[in-house]
Design a protein around this motif. Structure first.
Motif, mmCIF file in Angstrom:
data_model
loop_
_atom_site.group_PDB
_atom_site.id
_atom_site.type_symbol
_atom_site.label_atom_id
_atom_site.label_comp_id
_atom_site.label_asym_id
_atom_site.label_seq_id
_atom_site.Cartn_x
_atom_site.Cartn_y
_atom_site.Cartn_z
ATOM 1 N N ALA A 55 0.816 -1.208 0.000
ATOM 2 C CA ALA A 55 0.000 0.000 0.000
ATOM 3 C C ALA A 55 0.857 1.269 0.000
ATOM 4 O O ALA A 55 0.431 2.318 -0.489
ATOM 5 N N LYS A 56 2.084 1.150 0.530
ATOM 6 C CA LYS A 56 2.959 2.315 0.649
ATOM 7 C C LYS A 56 4.382 1.813 0.884
ATOM 8 O O LYS A 56 4.587 0.775 1.509
ATOM 9 N N GLY A 57 5.372 2.552 0.389
ATOM 10 C CA GLY A 57 6.765 2.257 0.684
ATOM 11 C C GLY A 57 7.449 1.386 -0.346
ATOM 12 O O GLY A 57 6.936 1.130 -1.439
ATOM 13 N N LYS A 58 8.656 0.923 0.032
ATOM 14 C CA LYS A 58 9.464 0.070 -0.832
ATOM 15 C C LYS A 58 10.099 -1.010 0.030
ATOM 16 O O LYS A 58 10.610 -0.717 1.121
ATOM 17 N N PHE A 59 10.070 -2.252 -0.458
ATOM 18 C CA PHE A 59 10.543 -3.410 0.292
ATOM 19 C C PHE A 59 11.385 -4.312 -0.601
ATOM 20 O O PHE A 59 11.095 -4.448 -1.793
ATOM 21 N N GLU A 60 12.382 -4.948 -0.005
ATOM 22 C CA GLU A 60 13.109 -6.010 -0.670
ATOM 23 C C GLU A 60 12.582 -7.315 -0.084
ATOM 24 O O GLU A 60 12.771 -7.576 1.102
ATOM 25 N N PHE A 61 11.901 -8.095 -0.913
ATOM 26 C CA PHE A 61 11.308 -9.354 -0.476
ATOM 27 C C PHE A 61 12.081 -10.532 -1.040
ATOM 28 O O PHE A 61 12.515 -10.491 -2.199
ATOM 29 N N THR A 62 12.217 -11.552 -0.236
ATOM 30 C CA THR A 62 12.742 -12.828 -0.705
ATOM 31 C C THR A 62 11.659 -13.873 -0.474
ATOM 32 O O THR A 62 11.150 -14.008 0.642
ATOM 33 N N ILE A 63 11.288 -14.562 -1.551
ATOM 34 C CA ILE A 63 10.289 -15.623 -1.483
ATOM 35 C C ILE A 63 10.895 -16.874 -2.116
ATOM 36 O O ILE A 63 11.253 -16.853 -3.300
ATOM 37 N N ASP A 64 11.039 -17.899 -1.314
ATOM 38 C CA ASP A 64 11.571 -19.181 -1.783
ATOM 39 C C ASP A 64 12.888 -18.997 -2.543
ATOM 40 O O ASP A 64 13.094 -19.569 -3.613
ATOM 41 N N GLY A 65 13.771 -18.153 -2.000
ATOM 42 C CA GLY A 65 15.102 -17.959 -2.559
ATOM 43 C C GLY A 65 15.222 -16.915 -3.652
ATOM 44 O O GLY A 65 16.317 -16.633 -4.123
ATOM 45 N N VAL A 66 14.121 -16.314 -4.082
ATOM 46 C CA VAL A 66 14.138 -15.285 -5.127
ATOM 47 C C VAL A 66 13.911 -13.925 -4.461
ATOM 48 O O VAL A 66 12.944 -13.754 -3.712
ATOM 49 N N THR A 67 14.798 -12.962 -4.753
ATOM 50 C CA THR A 67 14.719 -11.632 -4.140
ATOM 51 C C THR A 67 14.393 -10.582 -5.190
ATOM 52 O O THR A 67 15.015 -10.548 -6.256
ATOM 53 N N LYS A 68 13.405 -9.733 -4.865
ATOM 54 C CA LYS A 68 13.008 -8.628 -5.746
ATOM 55 C C LYS A 68 12.606 -7.429 -4.894
ATOM 56 O O LYS A 68 12.165 -7.592 -3.757
ATOM 57 N N VAL A 69 12.732 -6.245 -5.469
ATOM 58 C CA VAL A 69 12.286 -5.016 -4.814
ATOM 59 C C VAL A 69 10.877 -4.707 -5.314
ATOM 60 O O VAL A 69 10.614 -4.737 -6.524
ATOM 61 N N VAL A 70 9.978 -4.430 -4.368
ATOM 62 C CA VAL A 70 8.589 -4.109 -4.691
ATOM 63 C C VAL A 70 8.232 -2.766 -4.051
ATOM 64 O O VAL A 70 8.836 -2.362 -3.062
ATOM 65 N N SER A 71 7.244 -2.094 -4.625
ATOM 66 C CA SER A 71 6.821 -0.799 -4.100
ATOM 67 C C SER A 71 5.310 -0.635 -4.270
ATOM 68 O O SER A 71 4.625 -1.551 -4.749
ATOM 69 N N GLU A 72 4.830 0.529 -3.885
ATOM 70 C CA GLU A 72 3.395 0.815 -3.867
ATOM 71 C C GLU A 72 2.694 0.315 -5.122
ATOM 72 O O GLU A 72 3.134 0.566 -6.239
ATOM 73 N N GLY A 73 1.608 -0.451 -4.907
ATOM 74 C CA GLY A 73 0.807 -0.981 -5.999
ATOM 75 C C GLY A 73 1.185 -2.391 -6.417
ATOM 76 O O GLY A 73 0.451 -3.025 -7.177
ATOM 77 N N ASP A 74 2.325 -2.889 -5.914
ATOM 78 C CA ASP A 74 2.756 -4.239 -6.260
ATOM 79 C C ASP A 74 2.111 -5.268 -5.340
ATOM 80 O O ASP A 74 1.632 -4.938 -4.258
ATOM 81 N N CYS A 75 2.122 -6.517 -5.784
ATOM 82 C CA CYS A 75 1.512 -7.614 -5.035
ATOM 83 C C CYS A 75 2.458 -8.805 -5.023
ATOM 84 O O CYS A 75 3.204 -9.030 -5.975
ATOM 85 N N LEU A 76 2.424 -9.557 -3.937
ATOM 86 C CA LEU A 76 3.235 -10.756 -3.793
ATOM 87 C C LEU A 76 2.323 -11.901 -3.382
ATOM 88 O O LEU A 76 1.410 -11.702 -2.579
ATOM 89 N N PHE A 77 2.599 -13.091 -3.915
ATOM 90 C CA PHE A 77 1.839 -14.275 -3.513
ATOM 91 C C PHE A 77 2.807 -15.295 -2.942
ATOM 92 O O PHE A 77 3.805 -15.644 -3.573
ATOM 93 N N LYS A 78 2.518 -15.761 -1.742
ATOM 94 C CA LYS A 78 3.373 -16.731 -1.062
ATOM 95 C C LYS A 78 2.599 -18.032 -0.895
ATOM 96 O O LYS A 78 1.586 -18.067 -0.205
ATOM 97 N N THR A 79 3.066 -19.076 -1.559
ATOM 98 C CA THR A 79 2.411 -20.363 -1.449
ATOM 99 C C THR A 79 2.730 -20.995 -0.095
ATOM 100 O O THR A 79 3.731 -20.652 0.535
ATOM 101 N N PRO A 80 1.910 -21.903 0.362
ATOM 102 C CA PRO A 80 2.118 -22.516 1.675
ATOM 103 C C PRO A 80 3.505 -23.132 1.828
ATOM 104 O O PRO A 80 4.045 -23.743 0.895
ATOM 105 N N ASP A 81 4.063 -22.933 3.019
ATOM 106 C CA ASP A 81 5.325 -23.532 3.454
ATOM 107 C C ASP A 81 6.565 -23.072 2.686
ATOM 108 O O ASP A 81 7.627 -23.657 2.858
ATOM 109 N N LYS A 82 6.467 -22.031 1.861
ATOM 110 C CA LYS A 82 7.646 -21.480 1.181
ATOM 111 C C LYS A 82 8.231 -20.370 2.059
ATOM 112 O O LYS A 82 7.505 -19.476 2.500
ATOM 113 N N PRO A 83 9.539 -20.396 2.323
ATOM 114 C CA PRO A 83 10.135 -19.357 3.167
ATOM 115 C C PRO A 83 10.060 -17.984 2.500
ATOM 116 O O PRO A 83 10.234 -17.871 1.284
ATOM 117 N N HIS A 84 9.786 -16.976 3.312
ATOM 118 C CA HIS A 84 9.720 -15.604 2.812
ATOM 119 C C HIS A 84 10.044 -14.616 3.935
ATOM 120 O O HIS A 84 9.881 -14.925 5.107
#
Length: 115
Positions: free
Chosen positions: A62-91
């Motif tokens: 909703a606001k800001g900028k984040f560096e996310f790692t999901i199941d070993g993949v890292t990307k920078v996301v910001s306002e308006g972006d969406c992330l989906f985390k499947t069950p039991d995947k590290p994030h």
């Protein structure tokens, strides 16, 4: 009939905040056994420690900028972006610019509710 979730209307000004420490706080916005929505506010530099859980999770930035790692993949996301985390995947994430995430979980996260 006993209620098994939140009230039909949840007003942000009335919903309690939980301080998670380290510059992170959360507010449960609504839930039942199948779905939960949570607002999470991060200060710049705050860390969402790597973890996993059996729930599916969808996160809207909703606001800001984040560096996310999901199941070993890292990307920078910001306002308006969406992330989906499947069950039991590290994030996890690092907040690069102070921000707010809107998390949804299915089924709900019973561990987020106070006993």
């Amino acid at each position: 009939m006993e209620r098994t979730g939140s009230e039909p209307f949840v007003f942000g000004k009335d919903a309690l905040w939980e301080d998670l420490g380290g510059g992170v706080k959360r507010q449960i916005l609504g839930y039942d056994g199948q779905l939960m929505m949570v607002k999470v506010v991060f200060e710049k530099g705050a860390v969402g420690a790597p973890h996993h859980h059996y729930q599916s999770q969808c996160t809207y930035v909703a606001k800001g900028k984040f560096e996310f790692t999901i199941d070993g993949v890292t990307k920078v996301v910001s306002e308006g972006d969406c992330l989906f985390k499947t069950p039991d995947k590290p994030h996890g994430c690092v907040c690069l610019e102070a921000g707010t995430l809107i998390d949804t979980f299915s089924p709900m996260r019973p561990d987020f509710l106070k006993k």
